[in-house]
Design a protein around this motif. Structure first.
Motif, PDB file in Angstrom:
ATOM      1  N   PRO A 122       0.917  -1.361  -0.078  1.00 31.84           N
ATOM      2  CA  PRO A 122       0.059  -0.005   0.039  1.00 31.84           C
ATOM      3  C   PRO A 122       0.722   1.276  -0.042  1.00 31.84           C
ATOM      4  O   PRO A 122       0.494   2.183   0.244  1.00 31.84           O
ATOM      5  N   TYR A 123       1.957   1.272  -0.244  1.00 30.74           N
ATOM      6  CA  TYR A 123       2.885   2.190  -0.208  1.00 30.74           C
ATOM      7  C   TYR A 123       4.153   1.953  -1.306  1.00 30.74           C
ATOM      8  O   TYR A 123       4.074   1.014  -1.887  1.00 30.74           O
ATOM      9  N   GLY A 149       0.899   4.105  15.701  1.00 35.18           N
ATOM     10  CA  GLY A 149      -0.433   4.651  14.978  1.00 35.18           C
ATOM     11  C   GLY A 149      -1.103   5.610  15.662  1.00 35.18           C
ATOM     12  O   GLY A 149      -1.308   6.610  15.241  1.00 35.18           O
ATOM     13  N   LYS A 150      -0.869   5.573  17.197  1.00 33.12           N
ATOM     14  CA  LYS A 150      -1.491   6.665  17.951  1.00 33.12           C
ATOM     15  C   LYS A 150      -0.612   7.910  17.620  1.00 33.12           C
ATOM     16  O   LYS A 150      -1.057   8.980  17.616  1.00 33.12           O
ATOM     17  N   ILE A 183       1.617   0.775   8.433  1.00 33.19           N
ATOM     18  CA  ILE A 183       0.781   1.280   9.475  1.00 33.19           C
ATOM     19  C   ILE A 183       0.021   2.676   8.985  1.00 33.19           C
ATOM     20  O   ILE A 183      -1.261   3.008   8.992  1.00 33.19           O
ATOM     21  N   ALA A 184       0.822   3.650   8.169  1.00 37.90           N
ATOM     22  CA  ALA A 184       0.245   4.605   7.867  1.00 37.90           C
ATOM     23  C   ALA A 184      -0.782   4.534   6.753  1.00 37.90           C
ATOM     24  O   ALA A 184      -1.858   5.306   6.682  1.00 37.90           O
ATOM     25  N   SER A 185      -0.732   3.538   5.890  1.00 40.30           N
ATOM     26  CA  SER A 185      -1.584   3.295   4.665  1.00 40.30           C
ATOM     27  C   SER A 185      -2.904   2.853   5.473  1.00 40.30           C
ATOM     28  O   SER A 185      -3.984   3.216   5.097  1.00 40.30           O
ATOM     29  N   LEU A 186      -2.730   1.889   6.377  1.00 37.14           N
ATOM     30  CA  LEU A 186      -3.911   1.460   7.106  1.00 37.14           C
ATOM     31  C   LEU A 186      -4.615   2.427   7.875  1.00 37.14           C
ATOM     32  O   LEU A 186      -6.060   2.603   8.127  1.00 37.14           O
ATOM     33  N   LEU A 187      -3.949   3.527   8.192  1.00 39.40           N
ATOM     34  CA  LEU A 187      -4.702   4.795   9.120  1.00 39.40           C
ATOM     35  C   LEU A 187      -5.116   5.437   7.957  1.00 39.40           C
ATOM     36  O   LEU A 187      -5.822   6.557   8.615  1.00 39.40           O
ATOM     37  N   GLY A 188      -4.969   5.493   6.702  1.00 39.18           N
ATOM     38  CA  GLY A 188      -5.917   6.286   5.727  1.00 39.18           C
ATOM     39  C   GLY A 188      -5.099   7.152   4.793  1.00 39.18           C
ATOM     40  O   GLY A 188      -5.386   7.927   4.088  1.00 39.18           O
ATOM     41  N   PHE A 189      -3.431   7.129   5.216  1.00 43.44           N
ATOM     42  CA  PHE A 189      -2.596   7.910   4.525  1.00 43.44           C
ATOM     43  C   PHE A 189      -2.763   7.472   2.767  1.00 43.44           C
ATOM     44  O   PHE A 189      -2.399   6.184   2.722  1.00 43.44           O
TER      45      PHE A 189
END
Length: 117
Positions: A11-12, A59-60, A89-95
């Motif tokens: 995802p990146y 993530g937090k 992780i950033a991709s999973l958070l919506g970046f």
């Protein structure tokens, strides 16, 4: 039917040192995920420090930075492994536009690119 892991698309995007330097010079945000002692040894001047110590705490911490999720962001560590996890992780958070610096700060230093201590 066997599951083929080669079909997975990250995802990146993994980028090289020269491309990262060009992106940073053009104003793209860079997030350093190393520990503070590594950061103090030398980092990209424009970088923001968000140490990755665990998936949830990272993530937090990333969420608390309130970075725009539609802007490009480069993740960097020492050699590219932790930043790959951070990118995931950033991709999973919506970046949406996430880059992992392949050879990390080792590659940056080897190129002689500017660092702050």
């Amino acid at each position: 039917m066997a599951y083929d892991h080669d079909d997975e698309v990250a995802p990146y995007t993994t980028i090289g040192t020269d491309e990262a330097k060009n992106l940073v010079d053009s104003g793209v945000r860079i997030v350093d995920v190393r520990m503070p002692d590594e950061w103090n040894y030398g980092h990209v001047a424009q970088a923001t420090l968000v140490p990755i110590q665990g998936i949830y705490s990272f993530g937090k911490a990333l969420e608390e930075k309130n970075l725009p999720k539609d802007e490009e962001v480069i993740f960097v560590c020492a050699a590219g492994q932790r930043s790959a996890m951070a990118s995931e992780i950033a991709s999973l958070l919506g970046f949406k536009k996430v880059y992992n610096l392949a050879r990390g700060m080792n590659g940056w230093a080897n190129r002689g690119y500017p660092m702050e201590r």
